[in-house]
Design a protein around this motif. Structure first.
Motif, short mmCIF file in Angstrom:
data_model
loop_
_atom_site.label_atom_id
_atom_site.label_comp_id
_atom_site.label_asym_id
_atom_site.label_seq_id
_atom_site.Cartn_x
_atom_site.Cartn_y
_atom_site.Cartn_z
N ARG A 13 0.85 -1.19 0.00
CA ARG A 13 0.00 0.00 0.00
C ARG A 13 0.89 1.25 0.00
N ILE A 14 0.50 2.21 -0.82
CA ILE A 14 1.16 3.51 -0.80
C ILE A 14 0.08 4.58 -0.72
N TYR A 15 0.50 5.79 -0.36
CA TYR A 15 -0.46 6.86 -0.14
C TYR A 15 -0.03 8.10 -0.92
N LEU A 16 -1.00 8.77 -1.50
CA LEU A 16 -0.77 10.06 -2.14
C LEU A 16 -1.21 11.10 -1.12
N ILE A 17 -0.25 11.88 -0.64
CA ILE A 17 -0.56 12.84 0.42
C ILE A 17 -0.26 14.26 -0.05
N PRO A 18 -1.02 15.24 0.47
CA PRO A 18 -0.75 16.63 0.11
C PRO A 18 0.60 17.08 0.72
N ASP A 19 1.30 17.94 -0.03
CA ASP A 19 2.60 18.41 0.44
C ASP A 19 2.80 19.85 0.00
N ALA A 20 3.29 20.66 0.91
CA ALA A 20 3.55 22.06 0.60
C ALA A 20 4.98 22.42 1.01
N SER A 21 5.89 21.47 0.84
CA SER A 21 7.25 21.71 1.32
C SER A 21 8.01 22.76 0.50
N PRO A 33 0.52 7.11 5.62
CA PRO A 33 -0.48 8.17 5.40
C PRO A 33 -0.19 9.43 6.22
N THR A 34 0.54 9.30 7.29
CA THR A 34 0.90 10.45 8.13
C THR A 34 2.40 10.39 8.46
N PRO A 35 3.26 10.80 7.54
CA PRO A 35 4.70 10.70 7.80
C PRO A 35 5.18 11.63 8.92
N ASP A 40 -2.56 15.01 7.82
CA ASP A 40 -3.81 14.45 8.34
C ASP A 40 -4.11 13.17 7.57
N GLU A 41 -4.35 12.11 8.29
CA GLU A 41 -4.60 10.80 7.66
C GLU A 41 -5.83 10.83 6.74
N ARG A 42 -6.79 11.67 7.06
CA ARG A 42 -8.01 11.75 6.24
C ARG A 42 -7.75 12.36 4.87
N GLU A 43 -6.65 13.08 4.71
CA GLU A 43 -6.32 13.69 3.42
C GLU A 43 -5.54 12.75 2.51
N ALA A 44 -5.05 11.64 3.06
CA ALA A 44 -4.27 10.70 2.28
C ALA A 44 -5.18 9.83 1.42
N VAL A 45 -4.75 9.55 0.19
CA VAL A 45 -5.48 8.66 -0.71
C VAL A 45 -4.68 7.36 -0.80
#
Length: 136
Positions: A13-21, A33-35, A40-45
């Motif tokens: 399993r992998i997750y696509l998570i939002p990032d603003a780095s 999902p939450t590195p 937020d885990e709910r934002e991870a796909v």
């Protein structure tokens, strides 16, 4: 090392998570999902590896077939029981059973009469023997 060796090393399993780095909102791939605490885990796909997904689908299909077969078997047992109960409630069968019961009741009454007659005859015979003994 070929592609099959690499597949088995890859996570399921992998997750696509939002990032603003880098200052802009974008998405990155991650195996968690939450590195860190900013995610937020709910934002991870969540994405599942294709071979794992196919195995899950195959297992679910097998279980569904087993369930359908069990339901069919149960249905056939229920149908057989319903046919048997319907046959027992059949008016012709009930009338035939009533006639048989009437004959049995009549026969019981005859046998009870015969029993009573035999008992009375036995008592009379005992009484006659006692009378004969007294006369002797």
């Amino acid at each position: 090392m070929d592609i099959n060796d690499i597949k088995h090393l890859a996570t399921e399993r992998i997750y696509l998570i939002p990032d603003a780095s880098d200052g802009r909102l974008g998405y990155v791939w991650c195996d968690d999902p939450t590195p860190n605490e900013h995610h937020d885990e709910r934002e991870a796909v969540e994405y599942v590896r294709k071979d794992v997904h196919d195995a899950i689908i195959k297992r679910q299909a097998s279980l569904a077939r087993m369930g359908m077969n069990a339901a069919k078997e149960h249905g056939s047992h229920m149908e057989a029981a319903a046919k048997r109960l319907h046959a027992e409630c059949n008016p012709e069968a009930l009338e035939s059973e009533r006639e048989a019961n009437a004959l049995l009741t009549e026969r019981i009454a005859e046998l009870e009469k015969e029993r009573d007659l035999h008992k009375a005859a036995e008592e009379m015979q005992i009484a006659l023997r006692q009378k004969m003994e007294c006369e002797r």
